[in-house]
Every structure is written in C-alpha cells, then in structure tokens.
Design an enzyme around this catalytic site. Structure first.
Site, PDB file in Angstrom:
ATOM      1  CG  HIS A  23      -0.347  -0.364   2.503  1.00 14.62           C
ATOM      2  ND1 HIS A  23      -0.078  -1.684   2.822  1.00 14.62           N
ATOM      3  CD2 HIS A  23       0.066   0.359   3.566  1.00 14.62           C
ATOM      4  CE1 HIS A  23       0.457  -1.752   4.025  1.00 14.62           C
ATOM      5  NE2 HIS A  23       0.568  -0.519   4.498  1.00 14.62           N
ATOM      6  CB  CYS A  50       0.120  -6.751  16.928  1.00 14.70           C
ATOM      7  SG  CYS A  50      -0.541  -5.840  15.511  1.00 14.70           S
TER       8      CYS A  50
END
Length: 644
Positions: free
Chosen positions: A67, A177
């Site tokens: 991306h 995370c």
C-alpha cells in the site's frame, strides 16, 4: 464497508504470471493509472516501494497487501491480483508465506488516518476467513472475483444464524500488536470464529493503529464470564477487566489454535468465580490487577515497539553519513558544520542520541499509567540524556514516571470542579517535577562520579597487560551500547589517542561491530528462537555494525538484559583482547569497515585481517551465547506454561 465501491472489474486481474514483487507492483500501478486514479504513477511507485522498505507487507496463507499513501493518488482505490504460480520471494511476516493473492491499496495523503486504516483493517478481517479468501483466489475471471468481494457479509450472517451460542457463555477478548493492524484484526477474527464453532459468544475489542475498535460496553463487561488478552503490548484500560478470570497470550497464538485459548478461558470461568463489576475502575484490589512482573514486561515491550522505527531510521541515516565520509574521504565535510554530510550526520545522530531514550521512557511510562504518564515519561528520558545515562537510565526513568503517576492517580482522583485541573495540569506538572528532579539530582551525580572513576581506572591500566586492558575496553563498549560505561571507554580511548597511544581506539572501533553482527547472526542461524519482530530488526543491525553503530542491539538488550548483556560482553572482551594483544592502532576518530585502510602497528593486510577477524570472532561467541541463552529461556517458559 463495501469493498466494491473502491475498485472495479478493470482493477482486478486473475491467474496472472510474474517473477518478482517489483514486477507485480509495477503492473498494478499501471492498472490504477489507466483507470485515472493517479496524478503520477512514478510518484506513487516511489511511495509504495518506500513503504515496502519499512516492514513486510506479506502476511500468512498466501496474502500480501502492499500500500501507498501519496498526493499522487486522486482518489482511494485498490487493485486485486491472483497468481497462477505462488511467489515465495515476497517479504512476509510468515517466512514460509507463498503469495497467491495481492491487494494494492492507493490512498490519498489526506486520508492516511481514515480510509487507509479502515480499508486495511477491513481487508485483513475478511481475508482471515479462509473460505472467503480461497473463494477469491479460485475466481475464474475479473467479474467473478469482483462479485465475490462483498459476499463476506452474507457468509458471516449465515454462519452467525447457523452457529448461535449454545451454552450461554460470553468471553471477551482484547487483541493488540505493536503495529496495530494485521495481527490485531487477524487474531480477533480467529477468536470469533473459534467461539462460533464452540457455541460460545466471543466479543473482541481491537486495540489497533486507529485507536480502540469495538470497545467493550459496561453491559458486556458485566455479563461476560472471562476475558482473553491476546496482546504483544500493554492492554489499554486493563482495569475494566479486573472482575473477570483471565487468559493471557501473544497476539499470534489465536492464529495457531484459537479453540484451545477459548476453551482455556471457559475452564477459568468454571474454576474461578467472577467478581462484582462496577463501571468505576477497581484496580485498588491488587490481587486482581496485573502482576508486577507482567507489568514490567508489558512496559518494556511497549517501549521497544515505539523505539524500533527510531533506531532503524536514525541508525541507517547515520550509517549512510559515516560510510559516505569514509568511503569517499569526506571526513572534513563530515565535520564541517552546516555541510550536507554534517546535516545528515546530525539527523541520524539526533534520532539515536536525542529522541530514542525519551521515546523509550515515555511509552514505558504510558504502558503503566496511561496518557497522564507521557509528559513525565518524556521528561525522564530527556533527563537521562542530560545526565548521560543512556538507555538504561531511560528505562529506569520510564518505570519511575509510570509508577509515580500510577500512585498519584490513585491518591489524587480527578473529581468535581477540579477534575480538568488535576488531569491536565497536576498530573503532568507534578510528575515532571518529581521524576525529573530525581533523575537529575539523585541519579545524575552518582552516575557522573562513576563515569569519571571508570576513566581514571582505565588510565591507571594503560601501562599494564594489553590483553587485560583490551578485554576491559571491549566489555565496557558493549555493556550499555552508548550509555555512560560505553562513553567512559570512548573518552579514555580518545584521550589515549591524543597522548600518542593509538591502540585503545582501534580496540574500541573493532568492538563496536560485535553487538550488531552477533544479533544478525543469532536471528538468522537461531531464527526459530526469536520473534518475527526481532528477526526483522536483526536483518538491519549488521549494516549498522559496518558503520560502527551499536544501538541496533538495544531492543534485544532491553527485552532480556540479564542474558543479552553478558552474551555481548563475552564476545566483545575477546575482540578487545585480540586487537590490543597484536598492538593494532588507529589514529583517526571514527569507526566502521572503512577504518581497515587506516590501521597501524602491523602490515596493512595483517592489521586488517586481525582487526576485522577479531570482530567476527567476538561476534561468533556472542551469537552462540545469544542463541543458547534464548533457547534455555524459551524452554524454561514452556515448562512453566505447561505446569500452569
């Protein structure tokens, strides 16, 4: 979110053949450009490849999501591509990942905090469903894949109806995370799916890069039977769950066996009674709050997650400046204030020497006492820099700030008219004054005294056995990787050079490569014993080592100092002893591989071989010890977990 709104059949390709990641990305960007989604495909290509250089965009199970955020993008869109032959060379979180389906996201710069995170989270969430993902991969043509993109919602609704909870149990879960995107959402989906298969309602709160997604309500907290923390960083507002039986695990664990974790939570709910829930925090009950050991561990992991990008960015920038200066004989330009090379050096040095420690201290404090501790945490880190205590001082300051603010929040609660004053003035100001004063006036003076004592001690040894002096210099260099002990060794070596003794500095320069080389070697040869985050850091440190930068090993040292520090000291002492014994000298300040051509004391080839060979030998010793101690630690933790 309807994915079809951000793509079209013309932006989808099925069963294509490519030989490299770069070839695939270039093809997908061409498709975006042809559909009028870009202002400049060259500029967007640079944005995508820049993101690729930061961390892997390959995940697990054949998935990759590259991306780019750029002003070169006219409007948000994405391209989908499936491959005839899986690609195994795409850098992935799972090293064995063979990419079969790729989503390329193109996001305008001004939508980086909204569309980007929302789309990425939605894709990761949907693609965690193997059935959905495989249906896309198996699509025969562009139109079929396009039609299947939004079938996930229908599938989820069907599953929800067919597999409604059967035993009236509700399990809450929190996933988080360090990056806050991929594993946070994939782990959440795995737990929800396991709950449906077991007939249990699992409600997950994702604490990701876009903040808290799906925050648990008071009703859910009151009615739940247990909670699962699948996290690699500190849980935000953990005191909401003090009344519930808990299961704590890593964020990746549900991806391997979510059913086992949900069953463990159910067992905990059966074997231990749930306490009464109140909407107000009840962390005063210490038996239900996080243990001191776990809190310290979470604090350290949170601090590490925030400093790793700073270390990598600063280290590589400084390394580039060092290597330029030594490779092209630009030492004068390197030292000339205001020159482009001096500015590059200052940029990298500031990230490592000025920002790293305050960021570490601030986010360690934040992990313990949340946002009110950020200001005092940064102050503690700045104070650590002022007194020259390095990252060890920063860690101490972060813990001090965190626990002082935790104490202050308990004793002085924001209530009534003065609630805003307490939260936004008293906490940060009192915390900064108290913690900053302790760091500057209680810790600073003993540290300065210790530093001066170390320098004098080394001066007293300069005429003694070369082996002993070299080993001591080596041990000091790697003891705290840029902290006061390391700086004491550096100051002594520079002073010795000015007095005509050029052996200590050559010893110092050789040892500076040991920690970086050993970390890279350990994470490659002993790969299975280290986390994926550690493996990614390990890939970078050898380059920092070539430039004589030790800071790349700091995340490893912070995470496990009792094992890592002795391991690095052992190899570094051997390196220092070898270089000193053979009287290799260096009369130019600096460090790194290009010092090879400037060595004195032996014929140039012999000097280079001994100097660099000593660094490799020390690195091999430290690498072996890092692997052995980590293997033992993992085995001990596994035995403890099994016994529990």
């Amino acid at each position: 979110m309807l994915l079809q709104r951000l793509t079209s059949p013309n932006l989808i390709g099925t069963h294509k053949s490519f030989s490299s990641k770069e070839e695939i990305i270039q093809y997908m960007i061409d498709q975006l450009d042809q559909q009028g989604k870009l202002h400049s495909k060259e500029a967007f290509y640079q944005a995508v490849m820049q993101r690729e250089s930061l961390s892997p965009t390959g995940f697990e199970g054949g998935l990759a999501i590259p991306h780019g955020k750029s002003t070169a993008v006219k409007e948000a869109a994405f391209v989908v591509l499936t491959l005839d032959k899986p690609l195994d060379s795409w850098e992935s979180i799972d090293p064995s990942n063979q990419v079969e389906i790729i989503f390329l996201l193109a996001i305008p710069e001004n939508e980086s905090g909204s569309t980007h995170l929302s789309l990425l989270a939605e894709l990761v969430t949907r693609l965690s469903d193997e059935t959905y993902k495989n249906s896309l991969i198996d699509s025969r043509d562009n139109n079929e894949l396009f039609q299947k993109l939004d079938k996930h919602e229908e599938t989820e609704e069907t599953i929800s109806n067919e597999q409604a909870p059967q035993n009236n149990k509700t399990v809450l879960a929190v996933t988080a995370c360090p990056a806050g995107i991929a594993h946070t959402y994939m782990s959440a989906e795995a737990l929800i799916k396991a709950g449906k298969e077991l007939g249990v309602e699992v409600i997950v709160e994702k604490q990701g890069a876009n903040g808290i997604d799906g925050r648990h309500t008071n009703t859910q907290l009151r009615e739940a039977d247990a909670v699962i923390f699948a996290t690699d960083v500190a849980v935000k507002d953990e005191d909401r769950y003090v009344h519930l039986p808990k299961v704590k695990t890593s964020v990746a664990a549900p991806l391997k066996n979510a059913k086992k974790i949900v069953n463990e939570a159910l067992e905990k709910s059966e074997n231990s009674s749930k306490k009464e829930f109140t909407a107000i925090s009840t962390t005063e009950n210490e038996s239900d709050s996080k243990s001191f050991k776990i809190e310290i561990k979470d604090s350290i992991l949170t601090g590490i997650s925030y400093i790793i990008p700073v270390i990598v960015a600063g280290g590589m920038t400084l390394a580039a400046a060092v290597l330029f200066s030594q490779a092209f004989d630009m030492q004068d330009l390197y030292n000339q204030e205001g020159s482009w090379l001096w500015l590059l050096r200052q940029l990298g040095g500031t990230l490592l020497g000025t920002l790293m420690v305050p960021i570490l201290a601030a986010y360690m404090a934040y992990s313990i006492a949340d946002k009110p501790a950020l200001g005092p945490g940064f102050a503690a880190g700045v104070a650590a820099n002022l007194i020259g205590s390095g990252f060890l001082g920063g860690m101490l300051g972060g813990l001090l700030a965190g626990y002082f603010l935790k104490f202050l929040k308990r004793k002085v609660k924001p209530k009534g008219t003065f609630a805003g004053f307490i939260s936004f003035w008293l906490y940060p100001v009192a915390g900064t004054l108290v913690v900053g004063s302790i760091m500057l006036f209680l810790i600073g003076k003993p540290l300065a005294f210790l530093n001066e004592g170390l320098i004098e001690w080394l001066k007293g040894m300069s005429g003694t056995n070369a082996l002993i002096m070299g080993a001591i210099i080596g041990a000091m260099v790697s003891f705290d990787l840029g902290g006061p002990v390391n700086k004491a060794a550096y100051t002594f070596c520079i002073g010795a050079m000015a007095s005509g003794n050029i052996v200590p500095y050559a010893t110092f320069a050789s040892v500076k490569m040991v920690s970086a080389f050993s970390v890279t070697g350990a994470t490659i040869i002993g790969k299975k014993y280290f986390t994926k985050a550690e493996q990614e850091v390990g890939k970078q440190t050898w380059l920092l080592g070539l430039a004589g930068i030790t800071e790349g090993a700091i995340p490893f040292m912070i995470n496990d100092p009792l094992r890592v520090i002795p391991s690095l000291i052992a190899g570094s002492a051997v390196t220092g002893a070898i270089v000193s014994y053979f009287h290799i000298g260096l009369n130019v300040p600096g460090a790194g591989i290009f010092s090879l051509a400037l060595l004195k004391g032996q014929p140039i080839l012999a000097a280079a071989g001994i100097w660099f060979g000593a660094a490799l030998m020390g690195a091999a010793i430290s690498m072996f010890l890092l692997i052995a101690t980590r293997q033992r630690k993992n085995k001990k933790e596994q035995i403890t977990k099994t016994a529990a």
